[in-house]
Scaffold this motif. Structure first.
Motif, PDB file in Angstrom:
ATOM      1  N   TRP A   1       0.834  -1.192   0.000  1.00 26.24           N
ATOM      2  CA  TRP A   1       0.000   0.000   0.000  1.00 26.24           C
ATOM      3  C   TRP A   1       0.879   1.257   0.000  1.00 26.24           C
ATOM      4  O   TRP A   1       2.070   1.206   0.344  1.00 26.24           O
ATOM      5  N   SER A   2       0.281   2.362  -0.376  1.00 24.95           N
ATOM      6  CA  SER A   2       0.993   3.648  -0.323  1.00 24.95           C
ATOM      7  C   SER A   2       0.039   4.729   0.178  1.00 24.95           C
ATOM      8  O   SER A   2      -1.180   4.543   0.186  1.00 24.95           O
ATOM      9  N   VAL A   3       0.616   5.854   0.596  1.00 25.58           N
ATOM     10  CA  VAL A   3      -0.160   6.957   1.169  1.00 25.58           C
ATOM     11  C   VAL A   3       0.307   8.267   0.560  1.00 25.58           C
ATOM     12  O   VAL A   3       1.509   8.483   0.353  1.00 25.58           O
ATOM     13  N   THR A   4      -0.643   9.130   0.245  1.00 26.89           N
ATOM     14  CA  THR A   4      -0.336  10.504  -0.157  1.00 26.89           C
ATOM     15  C   THR A   4      -1.096  11.429   0.784  1.00 26.89           C
ATOM     16  O   THR A   4      -2.033  11.011   1.471  1.00 26.89           O
ATOM     17  N   ALA A   5      -0.674  12.698   0.803  1.00 27.37           N
ATOM     18  CA  ALA A   5      -1.298  13.646   1.739  1.00 27.37           C
ATOM     19  C   ALA A   5      -1.455  15.008   1.092  1.00 27.37           C
ATOM     20  O   ALA A   5      -0.874  15.286   0.030  1.00 27.37           O
ATOM     21  N   SER A   6      -2.209  15.851   1.755  1.00 30.03           N
ATOM     22  CA  SER A   6      -2.535  17.185   1.228  1.00 30.03           C
ATOM     23  C   SER A   6      -1.400  18.179   1.388  1.00 30.03           C
ATOM     24  O   SER A   6      -1.499  19.310   0.912  1.00 30.03           O
ATOM     25  N   GLN A   7      -0.348  17.799   2.052  1.00 29.42           N
ATOM     26  CA  GLN A   7       0.757  18.729   2.312  1.00 29.42           C
ATOM     27  C   GLN A   7       2.071  17.977   2.415  1.00 29.42           C
ATOM     28  O   GLN A   7       2.093  16.764   2.608  1.00 29.42           O
ATOM     29  N   GLU A   8       3.151  18.749   2.245  1.00 25.35           N
ATOM     30  CA  GLU A   8       4.460  18.194   2.564  1.00 25.35           C
ATOM     31  C   GLU A   8       4.520  17.944   4.060  1.00 25.35           C
ATOM     32  O   GLU A   8       3.895  18.662   4.845  1.00 25.35           O
ATOM     33  N   LEU A   9       5.227  16.896   4.471  1.00 26.96           N
ATOM     34  CA  LEU A   9       5.284  16.569   5.890  1.00 26.96           C
ATOM     35  C   LEU A   9       6.419  17.316   6.570  1.00 26.96           C
ATOM     36  O   LEU A   9       7.505  17.477   5.994  1.00 26.96           O
ATOM     37  N   PHE A  10       6.150  17.762   7.802  1.00 25.34           N
ATOM     38  CA  PHE A  10       7.265  18.325   8.565  1.00 25.34           C
ATOM     39  C   PHE A  10       8.211  17.194   8.939  1.00 25.34           C
ATOM     40  O   PHE A  10       7.806  16.037   9.074  1.00 25.34           O
ATOM     41  N   THR A  11       9.475  17.512   9.073  1.00 22.04           N
ATOM     42  CA  THR A  11      10.495  16.498   9.316  1.00 22.04           C
ATOM     43  C   THR A  11      10.678  16.243  10.799  1.00 22.04           C
ATOM     44  O   THR A  11      10.372  17.071  11.637  1.00 22.04           O
ATOM     45  N   GLY A  12      11.182  15.068  11.098  1.00 28.02           N
ATOM     46  CA  GLY A  12      11.477  14.696  12.478  1.00 28.02           C
ATOM     47  C   GLY A  12      10.377  13.880  13.109  1.00 28.02           C
ATOM     48  O   GLY A  12       9.263  13.739  12.581  1.00 28.02           O
ATOM     49  N   GLU A  13      10.697  13.284  14.244  1.00 27.64           N
ATOM     50  CA  GLU A  13       9.757  12.530  15.082  1.00 27.64           C
ATOM     51  C   GLU A  13       9.188  11.295  14.357  1.00 27.64           C
ATOM     52  O   GLU A  13       8.110  10.824  14.696  1.00 27.64           O
ATOM     53  N   GLY A  14       9.900  10.818  13.369  1.00 24.42           N
ATOM     54  CA  GLY A  14       9.442   9.621  12.657  1.00 24.42           C
ATOM     55  C   GLY A  14       8.266   9.880  11.750  1.00 24.42           C
ATOM     56  O   GLY A  14       7.548   8.931  11.380  1.00 24.42           O
ATOM     57  N   ASN A  15       8.068  11.140  11.347  1.00 24.58           N
ATOM     58  CA  ASN A  15       6.917  11.486  10.528  1.00 24.58           C
ATOM     59  C   ASN A  15       7.166  11.068   9.073  1.00 24.58           C
ATOM     60  O   ASN A  15       8.155  11.463   8.456  1.00 24.58           O
ATOM     61  N   SER A  16       6.258  10.246   8.509  1.00 26.10           N
ATOM     62  CA  SER A  16       6.396   9.808   7.120  1.00 26.10           C
ATOM     63  C   SER A  16       5.043   9.362   6.603  1.00 26.10           C
ATOM     64  O   SER A  16       4.134   9.018   7.376  1.00 26.10           O
ATOM     65  N   LEU A  17       4.893   9.353   5.301  1.00 30.47           N
ATOM     66  CA  LEU A  17       3.635   8.916   4.707  1.00 30.47           C
ATOM     67  C   LEU A  17       3.356   7.444   5.011  1.00 30.47           C
ATOM     68  O   LEU A  17       2.224   7.059   5.292  1.00 30.47           O
ATOM     69  N   THR A  18       4.386   6.639   4.941  1.00 27.54           N
ATOM     70  CA  THR A  18       4.184   5.213   5.201  1.00 27.54           C
ATOM     71  C   THR A  18       4.086   4.905   6.685  1.00 27.54           C
ATOM     72  O   THR A  18       3.759   3.775   7.055  1.00 27.54           O
ATOM     73  N   GLY A  19       4.349   5.925   7.521  1.00 28.28           N
ATOM     74  CA  GLY A  19       4.259   5.706   8.964  1.00 28.28           C
ATOM     75  C   GLY A  19       2.889   5.223   9.398  1.00 28.28           C
ATOM     76  O   GLY A  19       2.759   4.538  10.419  1.00 28.28           O
ATOM     77  N   ALA A  20       1.853   5.543   8.614  1.00 26.51           N
ATOM     78  CA  ALA A  20       0.487   5.155   8.988  1.00 26.51           C
ATOM     79  C   ALA A  20       0.164   3.709   8.675  1.00 26.51           C
ATOM     80  O   ALA A  20      -0.858   3.189   9.151  1.00 26.51           O
ATOM     81  N   ILE A  21       1.012   3.022   7.910  1.00 26.65           N
ATOM     82  CA  ILE A  21       0.668   1.662   7.463  1.00 26.65           C
ATOM     83  C   ILE A  21       1.824   0.673   7.616  1.00 26.65           C
ATOM     84  O   ILE A  21       1.762  -0.438   7.093  1.00 26.65           O
ATOM     85  N   ASP A  22       2.869   1.066   8.343  1.00 27.59           N
ATOM     86  CA  ASP A  22       4.048   0.191   8.402  1.00 27.59           C
ATOM     87  C   ASP A  22       4.135  -0.668   9.660  1.00 27.59           C
ATOM     88  O   ASP A  22       5.031  -1.503   9.783  1.00 27.59           O
ATOM     89  N   GLY A  23       3.227  -0.454  10.622  1.00 29.40           N
ATOM     90  CA  GLY A  23       3.240  -1.265  11.836  1.00 29.40           C
ATOM     91  C   GLY A  23       4.386  -0.962  12.766  1.00 29.40           C
ATOM     92  O   GLY A  23       4.609  -1.697  13.735  1.00 29.40           O
ATOM     93  N   ASP A  24       5.083   0.133  12.534  1.00 27.96           N
ATOM     94  CA  ASP A  24       6.248   0.509  13.342  1.00 27.96           C
ATOM     95  C   ASP A  24       5.821   1.524  14.395  1.00 27.96           C
ATOM     96  O   ASP A  24       5.311   2.600  14.069  1.00 27.96           O
ATOM     97  N   GLU A  25       6.048   1.201  15.671  1.00 28.75           N
ATOM     98  CA  GLU A  25       5.663   2.098  16.761  1.00 28.75           C
ATOM     99  C   GLU A  25       6.555   3.331  16.845  1.00 28.75           C
ATOM    100  O   GLU A  25       6.281   4.245  17.625  1.00 28.75           O
ATOM    101  N   ASN A  26       7.580   3.394  16.052  1.00 32.43           N
ATOM    102  CA  ASN A  26       8.480   4.546  16.074  1.00 32.43           C
ATOM    103  C   ASN A  26       8.202   5.528  14.941  1.00 32.43           C
ATOM    104  O   ASN A  26       8.919   6.514  14.779  1.00 32.43           O
ATOM    105  N   THR A  27       7.185   5.224  14.126  1.00 30.17           N
ATOM    106  CA  THR A  27       6.838   6.131  13.028  1.00 30.17           C
ATOM    107  C   THR A  27       5.384   6.567  13.177  1.00 30.17           C
ATOM    108  O   THR A  27       4.608   5.956  13.921  1.00 30.17           O
TER     109      THR A  27
END
Length: 381
Positions: free
Chosen positions: A221-247
């Motif tokens: 799966w993949s994810v897109t968003a309405s804005q560029e993501l701010f950096t840091g804190e494990g923030n990423s588009l795939t963070g919502a679907i990767d099962g990783d508690e650090n993202t």
């Protein structure tokens, strides 16, 4: 006296010679040639002979009648008018080479007879039956299986064993040229296997598709968003679907600025959304959100203003509006239960928020965050 004796001797000798000549044996043949009067091939040859390329050697020496039987010279000479098609040796053995026609002639003592030899291409061994190991197949929506290994074309020495596959209803199950069957939606459908060589030779497999139940696997799966993501804190588009508690997936809310990202207020058209691409249409009637932690409730989604679906990623249809995220206000509830929505079947699902009610407080927190989001289907009771 002596003179008379000599005369008598010659008279006796002459008499004996005449006697021997007159007593000649009539059964002793004179030393003369008996010529061949006719040469005839058997009637089965005279009608013409048809064989296939690859046929074994044919011996016609025993199919020739030479008359008279006491002919002096019975030596047969064989010839083929087209040696590319077949040749014949001095023993009357015919060897086949290629398709075509040739005249085979046998000559004995200047008398001859002939027949036409027709050589055809070898008739192929045709498919006569298709057997399938399993005549019934049960799948779950989204599941795939290859049925090619179940298929046997008979006879075993059939020259063309290729088959084609066809689904009676591709909205229930699809099948490709290699025999991969993919379950699309609940129902029953017939997959037909047809001989490429003999289209009337067929076999069938009945496929029953059951709905997938539970969370869909999110691999690919993949994810897109309405804005560029701010950096840091494990923030990423795939963070919502990767099962990783650090993202996580965190979006700056309307009227907020955080780090390098700034979003206008709702009154000025500001909004946030993220789109999940499941890579194929799937039946969905719930989602579930895992929040970032148990302390920062003000960063959670409390409501999803609109959930919509699309199969092209451009044109979206509304599925549900103002969907409350169950227990989002309870800090210790880090993950919501399955939140029901109207059943839909799309490839893309968009989660859109603009209203203040989507968030706990407009004064606390600058972003809306989630650790994971799950999509799935469960049968209605």
């Amino acid at each position: 006296m002596k003179k008379n004796q000599v005369i008598a001797f010659f008279v006796i000798f002459a008499f004996i010679g005449i006697s021997l000549t007159n007593c000649k044996d009539d059964n002793v043949p004179d030393d003369v040639d008996v010529r061949v009067e006719s040469v005839k091939l058997d009637e089965d040859l005279k009608k013409g002979l048809t064989v296939e390329v690859g046929s074994e050697t044919i011996n016609i020496a025993g199919k020739v009648t030479i008359l008279p039987e006491n002919a002096t010279n019975k030596k047969a000479i064989y010839a083929s008018s087209n040696s590319d098609v077949a040749t014949v040796d001095e023993q009357g053995k015919i060897t086949i080479f290629a398709a075509g026609t040739t005249t085979i002639t046998v000559t004995v003592d200047e008398k001859s007879d002939s027949f036409t030899l027709t050589v055809t291409e070898k008739e192929p061994i045709r498919a006569a039956e298709i057997q399938v190991e399993n005549a019934e197949l049960e799948l779950t929506v989204g599941e795939s299986v290859n049925i090619a290994e179940w298929v046997t074309v008979l006879p075993e020495d059939a020259e063309n064993k290729n088959v084609t596959y066809a689904s009676e209803d591709e909205t229930i199950a699809e099948v490709d040229a290699e025999g991969n069957v993919t379950a699309i939606d609940a129902g029953t459908v017939t997959i037909t296997i047809t001989s490429e060589d003999v289209p009337t030779v067929k076999a069938e497999i009945e496929v029953t598709v059951e709905d997938f139940i539970g969370d869909y696997p999110r691999a690919g799966w993949s994810v897109t968003a309405s804005q560029e993501l701010f950096t840091g804190e494990g923030n990423s588009l795939t963070g919502a679907i990767d099962g990783d508690e650090n993202t996580m997936l965190a979006l700056v809310r309307p009227s907020k600025t955080f780090r390098e990202i700034s979003v206008p207020s709702a009154a000025n058209g500001g909004y946030i959304h993220f789109v999940i691409d499941m890579q194929k249409p799937q039946k969905v009637n719930y989602f579930r959100i895992r929040h970032r932690n148990t302390t920062q409730v003000f960063l959670r989604y409390l409501m999803i203003e609109e959930i919509s679906g699309s199969n092209d990623g451009v044109n979206f249809t509304t599925i549900a509006t103002d969907v409350e995220v169950t227990n989002a206000r309870t800090a210790e509830e880090i993950e919501s239960p399955n939140i029901p929505i109207q059943v839909s079947k799309y490839r893309y699902l968009k989660f859109y928020c603009q209203k203040n009610e989507c968030f706990l407080s407009m004064s606390s927190g600058a972003s809306a965050q989630l650790r994971e989001i799950y999509l799935g289907y469960e049968p209605e009771e």
